[in-house]
Scaffold this motif. Structure first.
Motif, PDB file in Angstrom:
ATOM      1  N   THR A 103      30.810  48.026  66.717  1.00 17.56           N
ATOM      2  CA  THR A 103      32.135  48.593  67.528  1.00 17.56           C
ATOM      3  C   THR A 103      32.508  47.858  68.918  1.00 17.56           C
ATOM      4  O   THR A 103      33.668  47.381  68.919  1.00 17.56           O
ATOM      5  CB  THR A 103      32.081  50.180  67.979  1.00 17.56           C
ATOM      6  N   MET A 151      28.546  49.235  75.716  1.00 18.61           N
ATOM      7  CA  MET A 151      27.865  50.227  74.813  1.00 18.61           C
ATOM      8  C   MET A 151      27.258  51.365  75.497  1.00 18.61           C
ATOM      9  O   MET A 151      27.508  52.397  74.701  1.00 18.61           O
ATOM     10  CB  MET A 151      26.682  49.267  73.875  1.00 18.61           C
ATOM     11  N   ALA A 152      26.707  51.293  76.431  1.00 15.99           N
ATOM     12  CA  ALA A 152      25.911  52.460  77.299  1.00 15.99           C
ATOM     13  C   ALA A 152      27.064  53.506  77.843  1.00 15.99           C
ATOM     14  O   ALA A 152      27.122  54.608  77.789  1.00 15.99           O
ATOM     15  CB  ALA A 152      25.057  52.112  78.360  1.00 15.99           C
ATOM     16  N   ASP A 153      28.310  52.841  78.348  1.00 19.58           N
ATOM     17  CA  ASP A 153      29.205  53.687  79.305  1.00 19.58           C
ATOM     18  C   ASP A 153      30.162  54.159  78.215  1.00 19.58           C
ATOM     19  O   ASP A 153      30.665  55.438  78.569  1.00 19.58           O
ATOM     20  CB  ASP A 153      30.074  52.928  80.265  1.00 19.58           C
ATOM     21  N   LEU A 154      30.385  53.501  77.115  1.00 23.52           N
ATOM     22  CA  LEU A 154      31.479  54.339  76.504  1.00 23.52           C
ATOM     23  C   LEU A 154      30.824  54.861  75.112  1.00 23.52           C
ATOM     24  O   LEU A 154      31.598  55.217  74.173  1.00 23.52           O
ATOM     25  CB  LEU A 154      32.334  53.166  75.857  1.00 23.52           C
ATOM     26  N   ASN A 155      29.615  54.765  74.951  1.00 24.61           N
ATOM     27  CA  ASN A 155      28.936  55.394  73.765  1.00 24.61           C
ATOM     28  C   ASN A 155      29.180  54.593  72.673  1.00 24.61           C
ATOM     29  O   ASN A 155      29.606  55.491  71.635  1.00 24.61           O
ATOM     30  CB  ASN A 155      29.099  56.785  73.828  1.00 24.61           C
ATOM     31  N   ILE A 156      29.362  53.484  72.425  1.00 24.90           N
ATOM     32  CA  ILE A 156      29.609  52.728  71.456  1.00 24.90           C
ATOM     33  C   ILE A 156      28.479  51.881  70.632  1.00 24.90           C
ATOM     34  O   ILE A 156      27.650  51.272  71.484  1.00 24.90           O
ATOM     35  CB  ILE A 156      30.797  51.839  71.338  1.00 24.90           C
ATOM     36  N   THR A 157      28.671  51.371  69.434  1.00 24.35           N
ATOM     37  CA  THR A 157      27.465  50.418  68.856  1.00 24.35           C
ATOM     38  C   THR A 157      27.999  49.205  69.190  1.00 24.35           C
ATOM     39  O   THR A 157      29.020  48.734  69.510  1.00 24.35           O
ATOM     40  CB  THR A 157      27.331  50.620  67.462  1.00 24.35           C
ATOM     41  N   GLY A 216      38.960  54.755  78.354  1.00 22.75           N
ATOM     42  CA  GLY A 216      37.951  54.596  77.106  1.00 22.75           C
ATOM     43  C   GLY A 216      38.209  53.269  76.284  1.00 22.75           C
ATOM     44  O   GLY A 216      39.067  52.539  76.727  1.00 22.75           O
ATOM     45  N   ARG A 246      26.491  46.817  78.871  1.00 20.46           N
ATOM     46  CA  ARG A 246      27.035  48.037  79.564  1.00 20.46           C
ATOM     47  C   ARG A 246      28.142  48.680  79.167  1.00 20.46           C
ATOM     48  O   ARG A 246      28.045  49.874  79.191  1.00 20.46           O
ATOM     49  CB  ARG A 246      27.550  47.382  80.823  1.00 20.46           C
TER      50      ARG A 246
END
Length: 448
Positions: A18, A9-15, A69, A7
């Motif tokens: 990370t 990874m999708a919401d914060l646009n991270i791998t 964030g 969740r």
């Protein structure tokens, strides 16, 4: 946090590499702070340290709940970790000073629920929360519990030890920060390096950490001659302590590795929701919660060896069983394997914590507690980084071989669990060397 990673990874646009910093950053902070707790527990009152620890944890929880964030969220986790780093050694030192030796197994069984069962049950709580609410509610719902603990502690916690003036060595603090921080930073960056996203070449933090560790060890060996060490390494003169440390390291690697890979497998390979993932992991956490106090009582009666050997055997068997998981594995099989994994860990943790710390002289309790908690964080970070890296590498290799999507992800999970199972063989071999320390036996009982 493990269930929440997809969740986030999708919401914060991270791998994934990370996102794992929300776990490894927590452990990194603990590994940096915990070495100083041996000094803190001698220098300051238990009540004062409790208030400091819970205040930090509450403040970090509030910051994470308000985080807009990833950066702020990570800062909140780091502040939380500062409080937790003080609380765990404080808990163990309190028990060692307040509980008679012949009853410590049962008490440490209860403590194991905090140390090991909480991470096992955490995914279920996260799954239930994330099914209905935003991820920030994982922190909003914890905050009142933390504040209530702070208030109750302010009213109830008593001082069991007398603070004394002990020398403070600033160089030891610097060296321990570089040593444990460098090693965990390097280990935690392995996952990002596998995806080509590392902040710097891995050899830099690992080399700094290794060199600083050598300097830290030398410094402590010199200072402990006059009882001025930040972390007294005379604890390693106890063979039961050393064997227990090895087993704890391997077991923690397995626990944290599985905690981060298994939810990813359930969601990304089997396609389960966060709620179903959390509920599926609940039986395993319940098994450990039930076993921990029982195992503590058995330890008081039989000692560690009859418990640790079967526990290590079950742990290894569960991990080898997990190597068979793929995109078509039945959910009941996953539940059974997860329960076996937690059962094995339940038979390992309580005897090891009790025998390791109980084998030490009373003057070394605070140092032994600091050492075992520091190395737990190092092992947890290593397990998280290694499992994530192996999973990523396995998935990449599968894609290069022509696989794609779910089959490739399943191949990556298989790679992670395979090497986890190999590592578990070290724990199985070491379990045969576990002994009950003579100063931990009830009066009138001897070892033959």
């Amino acid at each position: 946090m493990s269930v929440a990673l997809p969740r986030l990874m999708a919401d914060l646009n991270i791998t994934a590499g990370t996102a794992q910093w929300l776990t490894t950053g927590f452990m990194l902070t603990m590994a940096v702070v915990i070495p100083a707790t041996g000094f803190l527990l001698q220098r300051f009152s238990m009540r004062g340290l409790f208030m400091t620890a819970m205040s930090l944890f509450s403040a970090g929880t509030l910051l994470a709940a308000l985080a807009p964030g990833f950066g702020t969220l990570l800062c909140g986790r780091i502040i939380q970790a500062g409080g937790t780093a003080i609380m765990l050694p404080l808990l163990m030192t309190t028990v060692l000073n307040a509980v008679p030796a012949h009853r410590r197994g049962r008490m440490m069984g209860t403590i194991s629920i905090v140390i090991a069962v909480a991470p096992a049950i955490g995914p279920t709580v996260s799954g239930i929360i994330l099914n209905a609410l935003d991820w920030r509610w994982m922190f909003w719902l914890v905050l009142p519990i933390a504040v209530l603990s702070l208030v109750v502690g302010a009213l109830k916690v008593q001082n069991l030890t007398e603070p004394k003036k002990v020398p403070f060595d600033a160089l030891s603090i610097v060296l321990s920060t570089l040593a444990f921080g460098g090693l965990i930073f390097g280990l935690s960056s392995i996952g990002e390096a596998a995806q080509g996203e590392a902040l710097m070449p891995l050899w830099i933090p690992l080399t700094i950490g290794a060199l600083a560790m050598a300097g830290f060890v030398f410094r402590q060996l010199v200072l402990q001659r006059t009882d001025r060490a930040l972390m007294d390494l005379r604890t390693f003169a106890s063979k039961p302590f050393v064997v227990a440390i090895v087993l704890v390291l391997v077991s923690m690697m397995a626990l944290f590795g599985c905690l981060i890979v298994l939810p990813l497998y359930l969601q990304n390979v089997l396609g389960l929701s966060t709620l179903n993932t959390g509920l599926l992991l609940l039986p395993g956490g319940a098994v450990m919660a039930i076993l921990s106090p029982i195992v503590g009582g058995l330890f008081d009666k039989f000692g560690p060896r009859p418990l640790v050997i079967p526990g290590a055997l079950v742990l290894s068997g569960a991990l080898w069983g997990m190597t068979t998981l793929d995109e078509s594995s039945p959910v009941p099989v996953v539940i059974v394997l997860h329960c076996l994994l937690n059962a094995g860990l339940g038979f390992i943790f309580t005897p090891l914590f009790t025998s390791a710390l109980g084998s030490l002289d009373k003057s070394l309790y605070s140092h032994g507690s600091a050492i075992i908690n520091t190395l737990q964080q190092l092992a947890g970070a290593a397990g998280t980084a290694v499992f994530i890296t192996l999973m990523t590498t396995g998935t990449t290799d599968a894609v290069n071989d022509g696989m794609a999507g779910i089959p490739a992800a399943a191949a990556g999970v298989h790679t992670a669990f395979f090497w986890g199972a190999v590592i578990s063989l070290v724990a199985l071999a070491a379990s045969f060397f576990v002994r009950r320390p003579t100063n931990e036996l009830p009066d009138g009982v001897t070892i033959h």
